[in-house]
Design an enzyme around this catalytic site. Structure first.
Site, PDB file in Angstrom:
ATOM      1  N   ARG A   1       0.863  -1.201   0.000  1.00 21.52           N
ATOM      2  CA  ARG A   1       0.000   0.000   0.000  1.00 21.52           C
ATOM      3  C   ARG A   1       0.892   1.241   0.000  1.00 21.52           C
ATOM      4  NH1 ARG A   1      -5.587  -0.205   2.920  1.00 21.52           N
ATOM      5  NH2 ARG A   1      -6.151   0.151   0.736  1.00 21.52           N
TER       6      ARG A   1
ATOM      7  N   MET B   1       6.613   5.413   4.242  1.00 19.05           N
ATOM      8  CA  MET B   1       5.171   5.338   4.250  1.00 19.05           C
ATOM      9  C   MET B   1       4.606   4.032   3.699  1.00 19.05           C
ATOM     10  SD  MET B   1       3.006   8.536   3.030  1.00 19.05           S
ATOM     11  CE  MET B   1       4.618   9.330   2.796  1.00 19.05           C
ATOM     12  N   PRO B   2       5.349   3.327   2.825  1.00 20.77           N
ATOM     13  CA  PRO B   2       4.713   2.123   2.280  1.00 20.77           C
ATOM     14  C   PRO B   2       4.463   1.086   3.372  1.00 20.77           C
ATOM     15  CG  PRO B   2       6.787   2.611   1.131  1.00 20.77           C
ATOM     16  CD  PRO B   2       6.727   3.503   2.326  1.00 20.77           C
ATOM     17  N   LEU B   3       3.339   0.410   3.234  1.00 22.86           N
ATOM     18  CA  LEU B   3       2.996  -0.703   4.120  1.00 22.86           C
ATOM     19  C   LEU B   3       2.981  -1.963   3.289  1.00 22.86           C
ATOM     20  CD1 LEU B   3      -0.163   0.679   5.872  1.00 22.86           C
ATOM     21  CD2 LEU B   3       2.197   0.854   6.618  1.00 22.86           C
TER      22      LEU B   3
ATOM     23  N   THR C   1       6.939  -0.125   6.611  1.00 19.81           N
ATOM     24  CA  THR C   1       6.405  -1.069   7.595  1.00 19.81           C
ATOM     25  C   THR C   1       6.075  -2.380   6.893  1.00 19.81           C
ATOM     26  OG1 THR C   1       5.455   0.721   8.900  1.00 19.81           O
ATOM     27  CG2 THR C   1       4.525  -1.460   9.250  1.00 19.81           C
TER      28      THR C   1
END
Lengths: 73, 73, 73, 73, 73, 73
Positions: free
Chosen positions: A7, E1-3, E43
């Site tokens: 995401r 920011m990427p998950l 994350t």
């Protein structure tokens, strides 16, 4: 069998098809190297999220980016 | 109470509203038959994913579909 | 290619392996009937969630179930 | 570190940027108050889902809303 | 920011802490290389799913694995 | 109708049932205040993730916590 969901908050410069293909190839290779998974068994899904809908530290990314630009200006 | 999330790669011929309604009705009936859940308690969410953002076997679905068409041609 | 994720709050009487197999078979058949998907391409994942970790109407399911039992007693 | 994902069916009147910012701020504050998390460590993602893709009680939300409007008329 | 969320069906030989650390490091490096993300912003969450709760081709992975072993025997 | 999923890395001192109830109540109230949602329509699911399975900045949380303790010692 592994499923990988990535995401990302959408950026001004959109993620290109080539970058997405690199992410898909890279994650699949990693599953093969670390867990000995067959590439055919790996599914990767990329979700691009509107920065207005993504919050960090209590604020939308749209606000965070605007502030960062003002500081740099 | 059950939540069901269906994720699909978008196709050339888009999934119709009628097909989505059938998926929602069918999954809800299944929860009732197998787990004795009240239909009102079942939530179903369908996510349609851009084929560029969906990878199988290390490649985006856009690439896989193009190759399959070339083989069939 | 479709991925289906079913999330359930764990009950006093646990969902049996046979019920899970019925859910997996039923969802896969539905994908085949409604969207003409090949059964081999369907992945189903069932998540059983601790009722303490599941809230409805502002309260954990553990609390809701306790109250319902008291009313019935 | 906490990740919070909020999923909503899109309404006729779209959720505004201000409402999304309030959700992000409110959830972050809650994580701080209840779990003593640093605000910088909290990520919130809001997914707005097409009502045609969201089912409750075996029917798409589009159908449920149409019926509710007819009853009110 | 990427998950990044990795979902795996649990195997007889469990995924080790070292393998999980390799997955986390590898996915983070990929985000840095392909999308120029800072490592601190990435994350990764790994979900290990009971094979009874994971279905492929209409059957639980427990059943699929048992059959494969019988064929190999 | 809103669904809220909270994901947390498990800590040495586990999140208590009371804290989970506060999270569920607080998120539900927020949905009511900001989006005018009926409390009965809000579902909250809390996932507690093994710290070995959660990575930040390229390393598992287990490693990050150990290092932080050594620095504080």
């Amino acid at each position: 069998m592994p499923l990988v969901n990535i995401r990302l908050a959408r950026r001004d410069q959109p993620t290109t098809a080539a970058q997405k293909a690199q992410l898909i190839a890279g994650v699949t290779r990693l599953m093969q190297e670390v867990l000995d998974k067959r590439p055919e068994s790996v599914t990767v899904i990329i979700d691009e999220v509107d920065p207005e809908n993504w919050g960090e530290g209590g604020e939308p990314v749209t606000v965070l980016r605007r502030r960062r630009k003002q500081i740099q200006a």
